[in-house]
Design a protein around this motif. Structure first.
Motif, short mmCIF file in Angstrom:
data_model
loop_
_atom_site.label_atom_id
_atom_site.label_comp_id
_atom_site.label_asym_id
_atom_site.label_seq_id
_atom_site.Cartn_x
_atom_site.Cartn_y
_atom_site.Cartn_z
N LEU A 63 0.59 -1.12 0.10
CA LEU A 63 0.04 -0.24 -0.03
C LEU A 63 1.01 1.13 -0.12
N LEU A 78 2.10 2.82 -3.18
CA LEU A 78 1.11 3.37 -4.08
C LEU A 78 1.21 4.82 -3.80
N SER A 79 1.37 5.66 -4.95
CA SER A 79 1.50 7.06 -4.87
C SER A 79 0.19 7.60 -5.14
N PRO A 80 -0.25 8.51 -4.02
CA PRO A 80 -1.45 9.24 -4.44
C PRO A 80 -1.39 9.92 -5.72
N ALA A 81 -2.47 10.44 -6.29
CA ALA A 81 -2.54 11.21 -7.49
C ALA A 81 -2.16 12.66 -6.94
N LYS A 82 -1.54 13.48 -7.89
CA LYS A 82 -1.20 14.64 -7.62
C LYS A 82 -2.19 15.83 -7.86
N PRO A 83 -2.26 16.76 -6.98
CA PRO A 83 -3.37 17.80 -7.49
C PRO A 83 -3.22 18.49 -8.73
N PRO A 86 -0.86 15.62 -2.56
CA PRO A 86 -1.27 14.32 -3.05
C PRO A 86 -2.02 13.43 -1.74
N LEU A 88 -5.28 15.44 -1.08
CA LEU A 88 -6.34 15.19 -1.94
C LEU A 88 -6.91 13.80 -1.79
N LEU A 89 -5.90 12.68 -1.58
CA LEU A 89 -6.47 11.39 -1.59
C LEU A 89 -7.51 11.35 -0.43
N ARG A 130 -10.63 13.10 -1.16
CA ARG A 130 -11.56 12.05 -2.10
C ARG A 130 -12.35 11.27 -1.72
N ASP A 139 -8.64 9.27 -10.99
CA ASP A 139 -7.85 8.15 -10.27
C ASP A 139 -7.29 8.43 -8.87
N TRP A 140 -7.45 7.71 -7.79
CA TRP A 140 -7.00 8.09 -6.50
C TRP A 140 -5.59 7.80 -6.47
N PHE A 141 -4.90 6.99 -7.20
CA PHE A 141 -3.38 6.60 -6.97
C PHE A 141 -2.92 6.89 -8.44
N GLU A 142 -1.50 7.22 -8.49
CA GLU A 142 -0.55 7.13 -9.68
C GLU A 142 -0.63 5.69 -10.28
N ASN A 155 -1.89 -1.98 -9.03
CA ASN A 155 -2.32 -0.63 -8.46
C ASN A 155 -3.88 -0.65 -8.62
N LEU A 191 -5.60 -2.79 -6.25
CA LEU A 191 -5.54 -2.33 -4.81
C LEU A 191 -6.42 -1.27 -4.39
N ILE A 201 -9.54 -0.78 -2.00
CA ILE A 201 -9.63 0.10 -0.97
C ILE A 201 -10.90 0.77 -1.01
N TRP A 254 -1.02 6.82 4.14
CA TRP A 254 -0.42 7.82 3.42
C TRP A 254 -0.38 9.23 4.15
#
Lengths: 189, 172
Positions: free
Chosen positions: A12, A15-20, B19, B22-23, B26, B98-101, B110, B113, B117, B133
């Motif tokens: 987990l 996993l990188s959160p998406a950037k603003p 990031p 924002l996650l 969301r 998308d929540w994640f890259e 990904n 996952l 989630i 995170w």
């Protein structure tokens, strides 16, 4: 945490959160307005400290060089002054400067006791002799017994004689220190 | 290229923490539009109060996002405001939800996952978001969500257990 979850947690975390979006950043910038710039003046960035450290280092180096140059310059001028004084010929020198507080030194320097007689006997011939005034010292008024008071000056010379040897076709210089005392009689009234 | 010396500090802070905030937004919001509004409002509020110090604890923004999300849910006027604002914005950039890259080499895993989630309950999701995170301690999570520390830890364990079982059920 339970070991069975550690692998999942690790997965987990990767996993990188998406950037603003850029639009969101622009909106925030607009919403913050001038208040967004407040922290700029309060807390400099890390990068700004690096040049400051470099400047500090250079300031130390510059200070060291400055001190060194001061010592060097003082040594040079001191040495130069001594050399100028030493090289001032008695006859050709600026007597007005040297004898500002006293009388004119004797035109003929005192004869040195060590005139190189032994060298002359060995075949050396004196070519010329140059006397250089090293020091002039005003010893003040003296009161010799049964004589009127006098003002006494003490001169110190270096007499340099150049010898030549015709057979060996060579030259040699001999420097002898010499001291002389000059008295100016005072007229009591 | 602008001189970084004159870059407002909030931009650096936001590039680092944006990031994860924002996650969480969301997760808290009903849709992606609300999430950005939530994040913007929460961040601006907190930065106006503490921004002059140059550093703000992300926990404060997480907390503000959550409180605002509750307010948003209570008031439906957000929809009207959002529609007014959306006219000025570039819709192309806002479509991404998308929540994640999703790098190509790990895209499949990904997506699994991310999907798992989003299948978790909201209470489990927020605890996982803040722990993994948000990098908060259980004590901080408890303060952010207004629950005891032990409840936060317990929820997190249950969330991971559920997540694992969801992933096991998913076809590989």
């Amino acid at each position: 945490m339970n070991d069975s979850f550690s692998e999942l947690e690790k997965e987990l975390q990767e996993l990188s959160p998406a950037k603003p979006t850029t639009v969101l950043r622009q909106q925030i910038s607009k919403a913050l307005g001038p208040q967004g710039d407040l922290a700029l003046r309060c807390l400099p960035e890390e990068e700004k400290l690096i040049p400051f450290r470099i400047v500090r280092k250079w300031a130390i180096v510059a200070g060291f060089i400055f001190l060194l140059s001061i010592f060097g310059a003082s040594y040079y001028f001191q040495h130069q002054h001594s050399r100028n004084l030493a090289e001032t010929p008695v006859s050709n020198g600026d007597s007005s400067m040297l004898l500002r507080e006293g009388p004119t030194p004797p035109a003929e320097p005192f004869k040195a006791d060590h005139s190189g007689q032994a060298l002359v006997k060995a075949g050396w011939k004196p070519l010329n002799t140059e006397s250089v005034l090293i020091e002039l010292h005003d010893e003040g008024v003296i009161h010799p017994s049964s004589q009127p008071p006098s003002k006494q000056f003490r001169y110190r010379y270096h007499d340099t004689t150049t010898f030549t040897h015709p057979d060996a076709n060579s030259e040699m210089q001999m420097t002898v220190p010499r001291e002389g005392v000059f008295q100016v009689k005072l007229q009591p009234y | 290229m602008p001189d970084p010396t004159f870059e407002p500090l909030w931009k650096e802070w936001f590039a680092k923490h944006g990031p994860r905030l924002l996650l969480f937004a969301r997760q808290q919001a009903r849709n992606d539009y609300d999430a950005e509004d939530l994040l913007q409002e929460a961040f601006v509020r907190i930065w106006r109060i503490y921004g002059h110090t140059g550093e703000v604890a992300p926990r404060l923004v997480f907390q503000a996002i959550r409180r605002l999300a509750i307010d948003y849910a209570r008031r439906d006027i957000r929809r009207q405001r959002r529609e007014e604002k959306s006219e000025d914005l570039n819709d192309q950039e806002r479509i991404s939800a998308d929540w994640f890259e999703m790098p190509i080499e790990k895209q499949e895993r990904n997506e699994q996952l991310s999907s798992a989630i989003q299948e978790l309950s909201s209470k489990h999701q927020e605890v996982v978001m803040l722990k993994v995170w948000g990098e908060l301690t259980f004590d901080e999570i408890g303060k952010t969500l207004g629950i005891p520390l032990h409840t936060a830890a317990s929820r997190y364990r249950h969330a991971l257990g559920n997540l694992k079982s969801i992933l096991t059920k998913q076809p590989k």
